[in-house]
Scaffold this active site. Sequence first.
Site, short mmCIF file in Angstrom:
data_model
loop_
_atom_site.label_atom_id
_atom_site.label_comp_id
_atom_site.label_asym_id
_atom_site.label_seq_id
_atom_site.Cartn_x
_atom_site.Cartn_y
_atom_site.Cartn_z
N ARG A 87 14.27 48.54 76.97
CA ARG A 87 13.09 48.46 76.10
C ARG A 87 12.09 47.46 76.66
NH1 ARG A 87 15.89 47.75 70.31
NH2 ARG A 87 17.20 46.42 71.59
N CYS A 94 12.26 41.58 71.86
CA CYS A 94 11.80 40.36 71.16
C CYS A 94 10.54 39.75 71.76
CB CYS A 94 12.93 39.34 71.16
SG CYS A 94 14.35 39.90 70.21
N ASP A 147 24.60 53.73 60.58
CA ASP A 147 23.47 53.96 61.48
C ASP A 147 23.06 55.42 61.35
OD1 ASP A 147 22.50 52.28 64.30
OD2 ASP A 147 21.89 54.37 64.03
N LYS A 154 25.56 57.77 68.09
CA LYS A 154 26.00 56.37 68.23
C LYS A 154 27.24 56.12 67.37
CE LYS A 154 23.09 52.72 68.98
NZ LYS A 154 22.01 51.78 68.74
N VAL A 193 22.11 43.86 67.16
CA VAL A 193 22.22 42.88 66.09
C VAL A 193 23.28 43.30 65.07
CG1 VAL A 193 20.98 41.88 64.12
CG2 VAL A 193 19.91 41.95 66.38
N1 LIG Z 1 18.09 42.79 70.49
C1 LIG Z 1 17.94 41.49 70.34
O1 LIG Z 1 18.17 40.71 71.26
C2 LIG Z 1 17.49 40.91 69.01
C3 LIG Z 1 17.67 39.54 68.79
C4 LIG Z 1 17.27 38.99 67.57
C5 LIG Z 1 16.66 39.81 66.62
N2 LIG Z 1 16.47 41.13 66.86
C6 LIG Z 1 15.84 41.94 65.82
O2 LIG Z 1 16.86 42.66 65.12
C7 LIG Z 1 16.38 43.94 64.71
C8 LIG Z 1 17.30 45.02 65.28
O3 LIG Z 1 17.23 44.98 66.69
P1 LIG Z 1 18.36 45.63 67.62
O4 LIG Z 1 18.12 45.07 68.97
O5 LIG Z 1 19.69 45.50 66.99
O6 LIG Z 1 17.93 47.16 67.60
P2 LIG Z 1 18.82 48.39 68.15
O7 LIG Z 1 17.85 49.46 68.51
O8 LIG Z 1 19.79 47.92 69.16
O9 LIG Z 1 19.66 48.84 66.88
C9 LIG Z 1 19.08 49.23 65.69
C10 LIG Z 1 19.82 50.43 65.14
O10 LIG Z 1 19.24 50.77 63.88
C11 LIG Z 1 19.33 52.18 63.71
N3 LIG Z 1 18.40 52.56 62.66
C12 LIG Z 1 17.07 52.72 62.71
N4 LIG Z 1 16.59 53.02 61.48
C13 LIG Z 1 17.66 53.05 60.65
C14 LIG Z 1 17.81 53.27 59.26
N5 LIG Z 1 16.75 53.50 58.49
N6 LIG Z 1 19.05 53.23 58.74
C15 LIG Z 1 20.13 52.99 59.53
N7 LIG Z 1 20.04 52.74 60.85
C16 LIG Z 1 18.81 52.77 61.40
C17 LIG Z 1 19.01 52.71 65.08
O11 LIG Z 1 19.55 54.02 65.24
C18 LIG Z 1 19.70 51.68 65.99
O12 LIG Z 1 21.00 52.10 66.37
C19 LIG Z 1 14.95 44.00 65.19
O13 LIG Z 1 14.09 43.58 64.17
C20 LIG Z 1 14.90 43.00 66.32
O14 LIG Z 1 13.61 42.47 66.55
C21 LIG Z 1 16.90 41.71 68.03
#
Ligand SMILES: NC(=O)c1ccc[n+]([C@@H]2O[C@H](COP(=O)([O-])OP(=O)(O)OC[C@H]3O[C@@H](n4cnc5c(N)ncnc54)[C@H](O)[C@@H]3O)[C@@H](O)[C@H]2O)c1
Length: 405
Positions: free
Chosen positions: A325, A257, A30, A35, A11
């Site tokens: 995941r 999700c 991040d 990463k 995202v």
């Molecule tokens: N993946 C999808 O398809 C999708 C779609 C819509 C919404 N979302 C939502 O978006 C959010 C993020 O999902 P994602 O898929 O991008 O996750 P992701 O795991 O791909 O990326 C999240 C990143 O956040 C980093 N992180 C964790 N804690 C942190 C902090 N305190 N400070 C800085 N970085 C931190 C992690 O290292 C990771 O790289 C979630 O709530 C998810 O439900 C995901």
Amino acid sequence: MDLIVIGQGYVGLPLAIRAATAGYKVIGFDLNENKINRLKAGYTTSPDVSREQIIKLQEQNKIEFVYKLPSIKQKAIFVIAVPTPLDLNHEPDLSMLKNACQIVAKVVKDDSLIINESTSYIGTLRNLIKPTIDTLSGLKNLIYAVAPERIDPGNKEWDMGNTPRLISGLTNESTQKTINFYEKFCKELKIVSKPEVAEAAKLFENTFRQVNIALVNEFSTIADKFDFSTYEAINAAGTKPYGFMPFFPSIGVGGHCIPVDPTYLSYSAEKVGLETNFIDLANKINLSMAKSVVKRILVKMGGDLAGKRIQIAGISYKAGVSDMRESPAVLLMEELKNLGARLTWCDPLVKSFSDEISIPLDPIIDLGLIVTPHEEIDFSVWLDAKTDVLDLSASPTNYGWPKFL
Ligand SMILES: NC(=O)c1ccc[n+]([C@@H]2O[C@H](COP(=O)([O-])OP(=O)(O)OC[C@H]3O[C@@H](n4cnc5c(N)ncnc54)[C@H](O)[C@@H]3O)[C@@H](O)[C@H]2O)c1
């Protein structure tokens, strides 16, 4: 205003890239140092962002990737995009979101706009994010909004730019500033009356999918007993021009999700003393699919899988991504191994998982199972060798074998 995106995953990275392309000076932050180092070198973390984009925007000084936030000198926009998974008790785990709030509170300057894109329970912005950051920062004029992300990584038709974006601020000012931000790179914005509506809509969209997938998965077990094709019946039902939307069966749901977000909705309900039977039942049915599919495979293979060479094509949770995941392929693999199958898998995107590595499609096996049909897998190897194959995928495409579910 500058933009700081907290979290550079599926995202956060596409958002950071789009905003930088639209003219914002972006910090992509991040906590994962590895990463960040890979991003600096141009290795993408998302199928929606290319190496060329990452490198070009860094060269133009439009984006900087950091694992430690520098001090921020003036008001800015912060977007939070961190994981919101479930814990071991299957309850919302907001530890990363809380941590992100603590990090923002340390650097934020007054009058900044803080937007949450992470999926969470209803009321998270008002009752968790705002009080945490206000209290820890001691600032009085921070403004807050939600803009839940709906991205479907790898989807070539619908991306962050053309998928309508839900927006709502805690005040009119924050709503307006959030509109000003997203309208630079999103075609359609839908403003809702309060953040709780946007948070709930995001949870409901994915719950709708989870429940309908469970329904069609259950339907597929009925189709099996009555010896008809679920696909044929679903397509027949789909000829009704109104009131029907097709979903197709699979070995279960995966990703960050569909298996997770509905539990955030049931958690929201529980907090106000309500039960959510649908969501729990749908979870149960989807989680039972791998076992039930293996039972059907067992019947087809004469009741014994011991020593049988079985290869799975695609193990990530959906085609086009390497994301493991909650992938239901993991449950399928466990079941097959428990019955003594000699199991291998081919997934050119995942490459390695849990001490095992991807093996190219092997024509000399007892059974091939199509689970996640990535474009990168060339099924002609199995077609040419007339390998016995079952197509377990939910993809409407026909890969040369009839659908098994
Ligand atoms: N993946 C999808 O398809 C999708 C779609 C819509 C919404 N979302 C939502 O978006 C959010 C993020 O999902 P994602 O898929 O991008 O996750 P992701 O795991 O791909 O990326 C999240 C990143 O956040 C980093 N992180 C964790 N804690 C942190 C902090 N305190 N400070 C800085 N970085 C931190 C992690 O290292 C990771 O790289 C979630 O709530 C998810 O439900 C995901």
